[in-house]
Design a protein around this motif. Structure first.
Motif, PDB file in Angstrom:
ATOM      1  N   LEU A 108      23.943  15.904 -45.263  1.00  0.00           N
ATOM      2  CA  LEU A 108      24.282  15.491 -43.901  1.00  0.00           C
ATOM      3  C   LEU A 108      25.648  14.801 -43.870  1.00  0.00           C
ATOM      4  O   LEU A 108      26.464  15.045 -42.975  1.00  0.00           O
ATOM      5  N   VAL A 109      25.895  13.927 -44.853  1.00  0.00           N
ATOM      6  CA  VAL A 109      27.184  13.241 -44.925  1.00  0.00           C
ATOM      7  C   VAL A 109      28.304  14.248 -45.181  1.00  0.00           C
ATOM      8  O   VAL A 109      29.367  14.199 -44.538  1.00  0.00           O
TER       9      VAL A 109
ATOM     10  N   PHE B 296      14.871  12.130 -40.905  1.00  0.00           N
ATOM     11  CA  PHE B 296      16.201  11.720 -40.481  1.00  0.00           C
ATOM     12  C   PHE B 296      16.227  11.800 -38.958  1.00  0.00           C
ATOM     13  O   PHE B 296      15.810  12.810 -38.376  1.00  0.00           O
TER      14      PHE B 296
ATOM     15  N   ASP C 217      25.901  13.072 -37.916  1.00  0.00           N
ATOM     16  CA  ASP C 217      25.561  11.657 -37.791  1.00  0.00           C
ATOM     17  C   ASP C 217      24.044  11.479 -37.758  1.00  0.00           C
ATOM     18  O   ASP C 217      23.310  12.312 -37.207  1.00  0.00           O
ATOM     19  N   PHE C 218      23.559  10.395 -38.353  1.00  0.00           N
ATOM     20  CA  PHE C 218      22.144  10.066 -38.303  1.00  0.00           C
ATOM     21  C   PHE C 218      21.992   8.548 -38.302  1.00  0.00           C
ATOM     22  O   PHE C 218      22.881   7.815 -38.748  1.00  0.00           O
TER      23      PHE C 218
ATOM     24  N   PHE D 205      15.260  12.896 -50.363  1.00  0.00           N
ATOM     25  CA  PHE D 205      16.033  12.095 -49.407  1.00  0.00           C
ATOM     26  C   PHE D 205      17.504  12.043 -49.796  1.00  0.00           C
ATOM     27  O   PHE D 205      18.392  12.234 -48.959  1.00  0.00           O
ATOM     28  N   GLU D 206      17.786  11.786 -51.070  1.00  0.00           N
ATOM     29  CA  GLU D 206      19.171  11.661 -51.508  1.00  0.00           C
ATOM     30  C   GLU D 206      19.917  12.984 -51.357  1.00  0.00           C
ATOM     31  O   GLU D 206      21.080  13.008 -50.927  1.00  0.00           O
TER      32      GLU D 206
ATOM     33  N   CYS E 295      18.540  21.661 -47.166  1.00  0.00           N
ATOM     34  CA  CYS E 295      20.009  21.627 -47.228  1.00  0.00           C
ATOM     35  C   CYS E 295      20.606  22.927 -46.697  1.00  0.00           C
ATOM     36  O   CYS E 295      21.655  22.917 -46.039  1.00  0.00           O
TER      37      CYS E 295
ATOM     38  N   ARG F 249      20.388  13.579 -47.523  1.00  0.00           N
ATOM     39  CA  ARG F 249      21.362  12.644 -46.975  1.00  0.00           C
ATOM     40  C   ARG F 249      22.780  13.039 -47.388  1.00  0.00           C
ATOM     41  O   ARG F 249      23.708  13.017 -46.558  1.00  0.00           O
TER      42      ARG F 249
ATOM     43  N   HIS G 121      20.672   5.422 -39.699  1.00  0.00           N
ATOM     44  CA  HIS G 121      20.103   4.918 -40.949  1.00  0.00           C
ATOM     45  C   HIS G 121      20.986   3.794 -41.468  1.00  0.00           C
ATOM     46  O   HIS G 121      22.213   3.911 -41.485  1.00  0.00           O
TER      47      HIS G 121
ATOM     48  N   PRO H 148      13.229   5.783 -45.214  1.00  0.00           N
ATOM     49  CA  PRO H 148      13.283   6.876 -44.239  1.00  0.00           C
ATOM     50  C   PRO H 148      11.919   7.492 -43.927  1.00  0.00           C
ATOM     51  O   PRO H 148      11.837   8.343 -43.045  1.00  0.00           O
TER      52      PRO H 148
ATOM     53  N   GLU I 228      21.824   1.534 -44.812  1.00  0.00           N
ATOM     54  CA  GLU I 228      21.675   1.621 -46.263  1.00  0.00           C
ATOM     55  C   GLU I 228      20.572   0.675 -46.751  1.00  0.00           C
ATOM     56  O   GLU I 228      20.543  -0.505 -46.407  1.00  0.00           O
TER      57      GLU I 228
END
Length: 468
Positions: free
Chosen positions: A360-361, A379, A366-367, A353-354, A454, A357, A369, A375, A371
């Motif tokens: 994506l950032v 996503f 955009d997603f 997940f990390e 990724c 994420r 979620h 999840p 903080e």
């Protein structure tokens, strides 16, 4: 046959006949080039690659003779006992094996419940009037498309999407007010009230856990102000990343369940948390008399029926393989494999997940979620900014596979554009999950190792950039 799997390659004609878009995409992988990355299907390779392959499946031999014979269709006690123990730990609540009934998948478990709730309670049994064909089921939307087939195709109930807000501070947040608005609106339109509320917790596709205060509020209102049953689909209950601010709470851990267990039913299965989607094994967990009789088979002279699981059984092969998973031990026999696997799974899920994420950032995708939210395995991508932006036509062969023609045309074009060369990434369009607005896509980040996911995001970002 495909070179990589040895499975028969599905034809485009066959795929076009499959009404469940996610299932069609799962089979569509047989038509994709090896370079394609399909993140549309809710599958989990993390547990299998991380431990199950070498600790369980490497030790399974050919089917022992005892497993070539008939097995109890809803699961022998030797299977239901360890499942009950596993769920009791996950739910943080007592679960009796006498209340656990196996079926051929969670979709089948939902269908069995839909049929069972159409039977009346016996004299002296608590419970609201039975459901009937045509009764409405409220489902917070977006939701898994399989609910439609499970509830509508044979039980003849009516699925009613409860659209979550798509903008503002409560974007895609479930509240009691949203449910109540849909409940009373349905009554104004059709002159009767919905009879069933189905919640998915953790949610698919949003991944969030519903918090204890929200669940207490919803369940109390349902029990006190309506005659609805509640089905809680908790198939992702083990899919929890570390450090979530809203922990998972099972329906069975609520005060409402203690007060009215006949109105609350849970389904769970091995497909998602344990990554065993191909084994199609799910479970109904319920104390309600009509459900128990439907699942085990009624023996009264006036009500002699076979178990609902007879039509979708836990067969002998599943008994054997799942028994090995449930009874296997590690660390010199000091720890159950399931305990070890779910602990390792949380670590792998959190790491994946990390990484995803962060990618994506980095790429500016955009997603939805907040903080600290869980999840699960997903996503929920917000690609609404790209709707209507087209750079030529998507270079796909129209003879391959196209989504349903009732999809928003801009969402459909974007789906086609991303899955074609050179991107070759398949995401699940939100409108196949009854998203209240077009432009949202589900990405399953457990379908591949995080480095492959990724890589797919890099491709998607490049493709979106070409749209301007």
């Amino acid at each position: 046959m495909t070179a990589s799997t040895g499975r028969p390659t599905p034809t485009a004609e066959l795929l076009a006949r499959i009404p469940d878009f996610e299932q069609a995409l799962a089979l569509y992988r047989g038509l994709e080039p090896e370079s394609a990355i399909n993140l549309s299907v809710a599958e989990n390779v993390l547990v299998y690659e991380g431990s199950m392959q070498k600790m369980i499946f490497a030790n399974i031999d050919l089917l022992p003779e005892e497993y070539i014979h008939y097995a109890t269709p809803y699961g022998a006690l030797e299977l239901r006992e360890p499942v009950a123990a596993l769920l009791a730990k996950a739910f943080d609540a007592p679960v009796s094996p006498d209340d656990v009934f196996g079926t051929g998948g969670v979709g089948s478990a939902l269908e069995c419940l839909a049929f069972a709730l159409q039977s009346p309670p016996r004299e002296g049994e608590a419970g609201p009037p039975p459901l009937k064909e045509g009764d409405a089921v409220l489902l917070p939307a977006p939701y898994w498309q399989g609910f439609n087939w499970s509830f509508e195709q044979r039980p003849k109930l009516k699925c009613v999407p409860v659209g979550l807000p798509t903008r503002g501070p409560d974007r895609f947040r479930l509240t009691l007010d949203v449910i109540k608005e849909a409940y009373f609106k349905y009554n104004r339109l059709f002159g009767e009230f919905p009879r069933l509320l189905a919640l998915t917790n953790p949610h698919n596709p949003l991944g969030v856990n519903y918090g204890l205060p929200l669940l207490d509020e919803i369940y109390a209102w349902v029990l006190d102000e309506t005659d609805m049953h509640i089905i809680s689909d908790e198939i992702y209950c083990h899919s929890q990343v570390a450090g979530v601010r809203v922990p998972f709470t099972s329906a069975f851990a609520l005060d409402a369940y203690t007060r009215a267990p006949e109105r609350i039913h849970v389904v769970w299965g091995f497909a998602k948390d344990f990554g065993l989607s191909g084994f199609r094994t799910g479970f109904v967990v319920s104390k309600y008399g009509p459900v128990r009789r439907a699942m085990t088979g009624a023996t009264d002279i006036e009500e002699k029926t076979h178990s609902m699981s007879w039509f979708t059984p836990v067969d002998s092969l599943k008994h054997y393989v799942l028994g090995e998973v449930l009874e296997g031990t590690v660390n010199g026999g000091t720890e159950l494999y399931t305990t070890y696997a779910m602990r390792q799974y949380q670590e792998m899920l959190s790491e994946s997940f990390e990484q995803v994420r962060a990618k994506l950032v980095e790429k500016g995708i955009d997603f939805v979620h907040t903080e600290g939210d869980n999840p699960a395995q997903f996503f929920w991508l917000d690609l609404t900014a790209y709707l209507g932006k087209r750079s030529g036509e998507a270079p796909c062969d129209p003879q391959k596979f196209t989504p349903p023609n009732d999809m928003d045309p801009d969402e459909q074009w974007l789906f086609e554009y991303l899955r074609c060369e050179p991107t070759e990434v398949t995401l699940l369009p939100g409108q196949t999950m009854h998203s209240p607005a077009p432009g949202f896509f589900r990405l399953c980040f457990t379908a591949y190792r995080p480095d492959v996911v990724c890589q797919a995001i890099d491709r998607v970002a490049d493709a979106l950039a070409r749209l301007g």
